[in-house]
Design a protein around this motif. Structure first.
Motif: not given
Length: 389
Positions: A22-39
């Protein structure tokens, strides 16, 4: 890059919603830290956000929703490259997440200059709270200084005269020390900035012991905080020099520090035991969904999803009128898990702040518990310099 589905259940990777044709979905770009000790911080924000989508029936604002998750790797250059991909290739409607302030500083300009809505779910550097505020940026967390101001006020009210301060050497670390000193009127016997990502604090602990302050305050998130708390306890300093912190003893570090952190005080705008219906549902459903206790980071991710849901719903899914979306976002028309929540003129929250203590709950989880309210309906000091009304 990963895409998440939320409908009957959240899957590890896929599209969110069922109407791909159907119609284009609502697009959310989620940028988070997923590497190393702060993941863990990024994981909590992501999981909280995805639970928010699930509670919205799998559709934010009633729209089929696609979430594209990217790992910034805690590297500003990597973050800049990946956010350009979200904006130019994926054409996202919102960018959210953002754990660390150096990442926010790297991606802020390209996101806001493209007139894409940026919903910060953690980092809240002073850079964008005053003169650098922007109509396309909203935060569901706090301005960096405020959490640390809680500890400065607590230390002052307790009558401590000499303080030793320590934080990582980047913008959020500098904001933390500034925030603490805004309310602490005693002597700062030493002010130490460590390398971001440092895990061995033996040299710094020796300096603390030698300085013999009345109190020690630190901001050391993620794996840095885990190691610091354990080493502070092992050095025998807990019983002689009170340990106060922010983003160091919290829901992401307690599963690792366990008993070593019990009884230590921190500050937060949220705790699992805050007594409101939205929070009770959030905590219960989060534990059922993911099998671990949410942290303040998860609560901020959840509220970011709720904020987007409320705004998209208010404009009936029409994001073409940017001014209307901004007005809808500013209303913050949702029940925050922290209770009182509204936006200041700089689009950072006006909210309550608490002294919290590390405890082991009756259900076996290590968590923080709200002990006293330190600030009521509190906004940051930089808002007065923001030209937005």
């Amino acid at each position: 890059m990963r895409k998440f589905m939320t409908a009957a259940a959240l899957a590890a990777s896929a599209l969110v919603g069922a109407a791909a044709a159907q119609a284009e979905p609502l697009k959310i770009g989620m940028m988070v830290t997923l590497s190393g000790p702060p993941a863990a911080l990024g994981e909590h924000i992501r999981d909280g956000f995805m639970l928010g989508i699930k509670h919205a029936g799998g559709k934010l604002g009633g729209q089929d929703t696609e979430v594209i998750v990217v790992d910034d790797e805690l590297k500003p250059d990597v973050a800049l490259t990946k956010v350009k991909g979200l904006l130019e290739r994926d054409e996202v409607d919102f960018v959210t997440g953002i754990v660390f302030s150096n990442i926010l500083q790297a991606i802020f300009k390209p996101v806001t200059e493209s007139e894409t809505f940026l919903i910060g779910a953690n980092a809240g550097t002073s850079t964008f709270a005053g003169r650098g505020c922007n109509e396309y940026f909203f935060s569901t967390s706090w301005q960096n200084d405020t959490i640390h101001e809680v500890m400065g006020k607590y230390a002052q009210d307790k009558g401590y005269k000499r303080a030793f301060l320590m934080a990582p050497n980047y913008q959020a670390g500098k904001d933390s020390i500034t925030g603490f000193k805004r309310y602490f009127e005693g002597e700062v016997v030493d002010e130490v900035y460590t390398k971001l990502g440092q895990l061995d604090f033996s040299a710094e602990l020796a300096r603390i012991a030698a300085a013999k302050p009345d109190v020690f305050f630190t901001f050391m998130p993620g794996g840095m905080g885990v190691n610091l708390v354990k080493q502070y306890r092992q050095a025998g300093l807990v019983d002689t020099i009170p340990f106060l912190s922010a983003f160091t003893v919290d829901g992401t570090t307690l599963p690792a520090t366990k008993d070593a952190a019990l009884g230590l005080y921190s500050s937060s705008q949220w705790a699992p035991d805050l007594d409101n219906e939205a929070n009770k549902k959030f905590v219960a459903d989060f534990v059922e969904e993911y099998g671990y206790m949410p942290s303040l980071y998860a609560s901020q991710g959840y509220d970011a999803a709720q904020l987007i849901d409320s705004a998209v719903k208010a404009v009936d899914g029409d994001l073409s009128d940017k001014d209307a979306v901004i007005a809808a976002l500013k209303k913050a028309d949702f029940a925050s898990v922290r209770g009182d929540f509204s936006f200041n003129n700089n689009h950072f929250p006006i909210e309550d702040y608490y002294l919290v203590e590390a405890v082991k709950r009756d259900d076996g989880f290590y968590a923080v518990s709200a002990k006293e309210k330190v600030f009521d309906d509190y906004g940051d000091v930089y808002a007065k310099d923001c030209p937005m009304k």
